[in-house]
Design a protein around this motif. Structure first.
Motif, PDB file in Angstrom:
ATOM      1  N   PHE A  66      21.074  -2.182 -18.894  1.00 24.40           N
ATOM      2  CA  PHE A  66      19.681  -2.596 -19.117  1.00 24.40           C
ATOM      3  C   PHE A  66      19.074  -1.829 -20.280  1.00 24.40           C
ATOM      4  O   PHE A  66      19.402  -0.656 -20.522  1.00 24.40           O
ATOM      5  CB  PHE A  66      18.840  -2.327 -17.866  1.00 24.40           C
ATOM      6  CG  PHE A  66      19.206  -3.169 -16.680  1.00 24.40           C
ATOM      7  CD1 PHE A  66      19.156  -4.560 -16.745  1.00 24.40           C
ATOM      8  CD2 PHE A  66      19.591  -2.576 -15.483  1.00 24.40           C
ATOM      9  CE1 PHE A  66      19.488  -5.332 -15.639  1.00 24.40           C
ATOM     10  CE2 PHE A  66      19.917  -3.346 -14.377  1.00 24.40           C
ATOM     11  CZ  PHE A  66      19.868  -4.731 -14.457  1.00 24.40           C
ATOM     12  N   VAL A  67      18.154  -2.491 -20.967  1.00 20.30           N
ATOM     13  CA  VAL A  67      17.401  -1.883 -22.072  1.00 20.30           C
ATOM     14  C   VAL A  67      15.935  -1.866 -21.657  1.00 20.30           C
ATOM     15  O   VAL A  67      15.351  -2.923 -21.427  1.00 20.30           O
ATOM     16  CB  VAL A  67      17.579  -2.705 -23.366  1.00 20.30           C
ATOM     17  CG1 VAL A  67      16.725  -2.125 -24.490  1.00 20.30           C
ATOM     18  CG2 VAL A  67      19.060  -2.741 -23.769  1.00 20.30           C
ATOM     19  N   ASP A  68      15.368  -0.681 -21.521  1.00 20.01           N
ATOM     20  CA  ASP A  68      13.951  -0.562 -21.147  1.00 20.01           C
ATOM     21  C   ASP A  68      13.151  -0.299 -22.423  1.00 20.01           C
ATOM     22  O   ASP A  68      13.115   0.820 -22.929  1.00 20.01           O
ATOM     23  CB  ASP A  68      13.768   0.574 -20.134  1.00 20.01           C
ATOM     24  CG  ASP A  68      12.420   0.485 -19.429  1.00 20.01           C
ATOM     25  OD1 ASP A  68      11.516  -0.220 -19.926  1.00 20.01           O
ATOM     26  OD2 ASP A  68      12.269   1.150 -18.369  1.00 20.01           O
ATOM     27  N   CYS A  69      12.537  -1.357 -22.937  1.00 13.21           N
ATOM     28  CA  CYS A  69      11.920  -1.266 -24.274  1.00 13.21           C
ATOM     29  C   CYS A  69      10.437  -0.900 -24.231  1.00 13.21           C
ATOM     30  O   CYS A  69       9.777  -0.896 -25.271  1.00 13.21           O
ATOM     31  CB  CYS A  69      12.112  -2.576 -25.037  1.00 13.21           C
ATOM     32  SG  CYS A  69      11.064  -3.902 -24.426  1.00 13.21           S
ATOM     33  N   LEU A 271       6.687  -8.563 -20.784  1.00 11.21           N
ATOM     34  CA  LEU A 271       5.935  -8.647 -19.536  1.00 11.21           C
ATOM     35  C   LEU A 271       6.262  -7.431 -18.668  1.00 11.21           C
ATOM     36  O   LEU A 271       7.405  -6.961 -18.637  1.00 11.21           O
ATOM     37  CB  LEU A 271       6.279  -9.952 -18.811  1.00 11.21           C
ATOM     38  CG  LEU A 271       6.158 -11.212 -19.678  1.00 11.21           C
ATOM     39  CD1 LEU A 271       6.413 -12.463 -18.835  1.00 11.21           C
ATOM     40  CD2 LEU A 271       4.787 -11.301 -20.360  1.00 11.21           C
ATOM     41  N   LEU A 272       5.243  -6.952 -17.957  1.00  7.64           N
ATOM     42  CA  LEU A 272       5.344  -5.687 -17.232  1.00  7.64           C
ATOM     43  C   LEU A 272       4.913  -5.903 -15.785  1.00  7.64           C
ATOM     44  O   LEU A 272       3.833  -5.475 -15.365  1.00  7.64           O
ATOM     45  CB  LEU A 272       4.466  -4.637 -17.938  1.00  7.64           C
ATOM     46  CG  LEU A 272       4.761  -4.497 -19.449  1.00  7.64           C
ATOM     47  CD1 LEU A 272       3.684  -3.693 -20.150  1.00  7.64           C
ATOM     48  CD2 LEU A 272       6.131  -3.876 -19.690  1.00  7.64           C
ATOM     49  N   PRO A 273       5.749  -6.588 -14.989  1.00 10.23           N
ATOM     50  CA  PRO A 273       5.317  -6.950 -13.639  1.00 10.23           C
ATOM     51  C   PRO A 273       5.139  -5.768 -12.695  1.00 10.23           C
ATOM     52  O   PRO A 273       4.446  -5.900 -11.680  1.00 10.23           O
ATOM     53  CB  PRO A 273       6.428  -7.890 -13.140  1.00 10.23           C
ATOM     54  CG  PRO A 273       7.584  -7.666 -14.044  1.00 10.23           C
ATOM     55  CD  PRO A 273       7.036  -7.165 -15.352  1.00 10.23           C
ATOM     56  N   GLY A 274       5.699  -4.596 -13.030  1.00  6.71           N
ATOM     57  CA  GLY A 274       5.452  -3.403 -12.209  1.00  6.71           C
ATOM     58  C   GLY A 274       3.994  -2.991 -12.301  1.00  6.71           C
ATOM     59  O   GLY A 274       3.340  -2.699 -11.286  1.00  6.71           O
ATOM     60  N   ALA A 275       3.454  -2.986 -13.518  1.00  6.98           N
ATOM     61  CA  ALA A 275       2.040  -2.649 -13.710  1.00  6.98           C
ATOM     62  C   ALA A 275       1.156  -3.717 -13.063  1.00  6.98           C
ATOM     63  O   ALA A 275       0.141  -3.401 -12.435  1.00  6.98           O
ATOM     64  CB  ALA A 275       1.723  -2.529 -15.197  1.00  6.98           C
ATOM     65  N   CYS A 296      11.197 -13.916 -24.091  1.00  4.64           N
ATOM     66  CA  CYS A 296      10.627 -13.187 -22.954  1.00  4.64           C
ATOM     67  C   CYS A 296      11.385 -11.892 -22.707  1.00  4.64           C
ATOM     68  O   CYS A 296      12.616 -11.862 -22.756  1.00  4.64           O
ATOM     69  CB  CYS A 296      10.661 -14.049 -21.694  1.00  4.64           C
ATOM     70  SG  CYS A 296       9.526 -15.444 -21.766  1.00  4.64           S
ATOM     71  N   VAL A 297      10.629 -10.852 -22.409  1.00  9.19           N
ATOM     72  CA  VAL A 297      11.196  -9.517 -22.214  1.00  9.19           C
ATOM     73  C   VAL A 297      10.553  -8.894 -20.971  1.00  9.19           C
ATOM     74  O   VAL A 297       9.384  -9.163 -20.680  1.00  9.19           O
ATOM     75  CB  VAL A 297      10.927  -8.639 -23.466  1.00  9.19           C
ATOM     76  CG1 VAL A 297      11.376  -7.206 -23.247  1.00  9.19           C
ATOM     77  CG2 VAL A 297      11.620  -9.237 -24.692  1.00  9.19           C
ATOM     78  N   LEU A 298      11.327  -8.099 -20.262  1.00 11.64           N
ATOM     79  CA  LEU A 298      10.812  -7.325 -19.129  1.00 11.64           C
ATOM     80  C   LEU A 298      11.018  -5.844 -19.403  1.00 11.64           C
ATOM     81  O   LEU A 298      12.042  -5.452 -19.958  1.00 11.64           O
ATOM     82  CB  LEU A 298      11.584  -7.653 -17.847  1.00 11.64           C
ATOM     83  CG  LEU A 298      11.368  -8.999 -17.186  1.00 11.64           C
ATOM     84  CD1 LEU A 298      12.337  -9.135 -16.007  1.00 11.64           C
ATOM     85  CD2 LEU A 298       9.927  -9.145 -16.712  1.00 11.64           C
ATOM     86  N   ALA A 299      10.051  -5.035 -18.961  1.00  8.04           N
ATOM     87  CA  ALA A 299      10.204  -3.582 -19.065  1.00  8.04           C
ATOM     88  C   ALA A 299       9.461  -2.929 -17.912  1.00  8.04           C
ATOM     89  O   ALA A 299       8.695  -3.580 -17.207  1.00  8.04           O
ATOM     90  CB  ALA A 299       9.667  -3.095 -20.409  1.00  8.04           C
ATOM     91  N   ALA A 332      18.323 -11.746 -19.146  1.00  2.00           N
ATOM     92  CA  ALA A 332      18.214 -11.832 -20.615  1.00  2.00           C
ATOM     93  C   ALA A 332      17.030 -11.003 -21.095  1.00  2.00           C
ATOM     94  O   ALA A 332      17.068 -10.382 -22.161  1.00  2.00           O
ATOM     95  CB  ALA A 332      18.040 -13.288 -21.052  1.00  2.00           C
ATOM     96  N   ALA A 333      15.964 -10.986 -20.279  1.00  4.10           N
ATOM     97  CA  ALA A 333      14.713 -10.331 -20.670  1.00  4.10           C
ATOM     98  C   ALA A 333      14.823  -8.810 -20.695  1.00  4.10           C
ATOM     99  O   ALA A 333      14.019  -8.149 -21.352  1.00  4.10           O
ATOM    100  CB  ALA A 333      13.590 -10.759 -19.723  1.00  4.10           C
ATOM    101  N   CYS A 334      15.774  -8.236 -19.970  1.00  5.56           N
ATOM    102  CA  CYS A 334      15.892  -6.766 -20.029  1.00  5.56           C
ATOM    103  C   CYS A 334      17.261  -6.336 -20.534  1.00  5.56           C
ATOM    104  O   CYS A 334      17.689  -5.201 -20.278  1.00  5.56           O
ATOM    105  CB  CYS A 334      15.522  -6.123 -18.701  1.00  5.56           C
ATOM    106  SG  CYS A 334      16.338  -6.772 -17.267  1.00  5.56           S
TER     107      CYS A 334
END
Ligand SMILES: [Zn+2]
Length: 383
Positions: A66-69, A271-275, A296-299, A332-334
């Motif tokens: 995973f890539v946490d951007c 997108l930051l669904p944790g926040a 789309c990206v997730l972090a 794909a997003a992360c």
């Protein structure tokens, strides 16, 4: 050294080699197979019985690391007490008046030694790795002074694979937005950072400051990123697109008219669904963005205030449930799309020639969102 991951039930593969990002992640393939890496590089999509290390992946999935951007590492301490106040209904203004919020993190940072800050940040980074994250972005932002931000840029370099200068995070006491932007301009020239970022919100910076940061980023030759539309629709997305931003992050309050232009642009929707979950924020229109073909990206947005989350598999679980995404869309997003945000063309997919940042899961990929809160990572292999 040669490592062979043998006989996986699923290997997550791109539709073709060399893609910079994926706008249609349903094209990702999940096929049985093996992966062999030598000296940190993927050398074959088959097993090698002569490898130095053989990992049996029967019944398991192999995915890119995973890539946490988008994280706010490094920071000092946590703010758990504020979280309890928040969920029990204490208004944010009251928390802030009591010395909480970003100011509390800035004070903690100023009081901590470099060694203390690094120890905490590297411990979180190790936790991220245990959850499968092999590439991490770090940001400045809690320095809240010229010297504080320069110090943080230096420390961030020892924590993250990329460093983003979030010099325009909050307006320090004694400044107005325009006055602090003069300092941001000087910091951008002085500090060693890979990208510039800004927090645009009613309590922070304005669209005109975002425009100015775009000019500064162009001058410095680094990508522009922006925290936008977290609590209000400030219509910052068109401004960011005009400034050539690499990413716009948050988007919980994205204006409906800005969705199609964003989806068409070469600009990632981070997108930051944790926040969103922990802050009981609005939900970003993740399904609509994916349907429109956005990058789309997730972090995690890992930070001590709004998202003290280090585990991307948990974020994947939130995105799948709350945006209505498939697991391929979330992965794909992360991986590939997040690597693109950070400008890493050498990772994010399983291809011969790419870095061997690989994660072996303890089951199929569908278990990541489904067994919510379970750590699905069995093995992490890194270049
Ligand atoms: Zn953030």
């Amino acid at each position: 050294m040669k490592v062979s991951i043998r006989g996986a039930a699923q290997v997550l593969l791109p539709p073709e080699d060399g893609l910079p990002y994926l706008r249609r992640p349903s094209e990702l393939r999940l096929e049985p197979g093996s992966v062999t890496a030598e000296d940190g590089v993927i050398v074959a999509l088959e097993d090698d019985p002569g490898a130095d290390v053989i990992i049996d992946a029967a019944g398991r999935a192999v995915i890119p690391g995973f890539v946490d951007c988008h994280t706010h590492l490094p920071f000092a301490g946590w703010r758990a007490q504020e979280y309890e106040q928040k969920v029990t209904g204490v208004p944010y203004e009251e928390i802030a008046r009591g010395g909480g919020g970003i100011a509390a993190s800035a004070r903690a940072l100023a009081a901590a030694s470099d060694a203390e800050v690094l120890a905490q940040a590297l411990e979180v980074r190790e936790e991220m790795r245990e959850w499968g994250t092999t590439t991490v972005e770090a940001k400045t932002g809690y320095g809240l002074s010229r010297d504080g931000e320069l110090r943080l840029a230096r420390l961030a370099r020892r924590v993250g694979d990329r460093v983003t200068g979030l010099f325009a995070h909050a307006i320090p006491e004694g400044y107005d937005a325009a006055g602090w932007m003069d300092e941001v301009d000087a910091l951008a020239a002085a500090a060693d950072v890979d990208a510039l970022d800004i927090y645009v919100e009613s309590v922070a910076f304005r669209n005109e400051d975002l425009e100015r940061l775009g000019e500064i980023a162009r001058r410095e030759g680094v990508p522009l990123r922006a925290h936008v539309e977290q609590f209000n629709a400030n219509r910052s997305v068109p401004v960011a697109l005009a400034a050539g931003a690499r990413s716009v992050d948050h988007l919980a309050c994205l204006h409906p008219d800005d969705l199609a232009p964003l989806a068409a642009a070469e600009c990632a929707a981070v997108l930051l669904p944790g926040a969103e979950f922990l802050g009981a924020e609005e939900l970003a229109p993740g399904r609509a963005l994916a349907d429109a073909g956005a990058i789309c990206v997730l972090a995690t947005d890992c930070n001590p205030g709004t998202s003290p989350v280090a585990a991307l598999p948990v974020v994947v679980g939130l995105a799948v449930r709350r945006y209505g995404w498939t697991v391929r869309e979330a992965l794909a997003a992360c991986t590939l799309n997040a690597a693109w945000v950070l400008g890493f063309g050498d990772r994010g997919t399983i291809e011969v020639g790419k870095r061997a940042d690989l994660v072996v899961l303890d089951g199929p990929v569908e278990h990541i969102p489904y067994r919510f809160g379970h750590n699905p990572v069995a093995e992490v292999v890194t270049a």
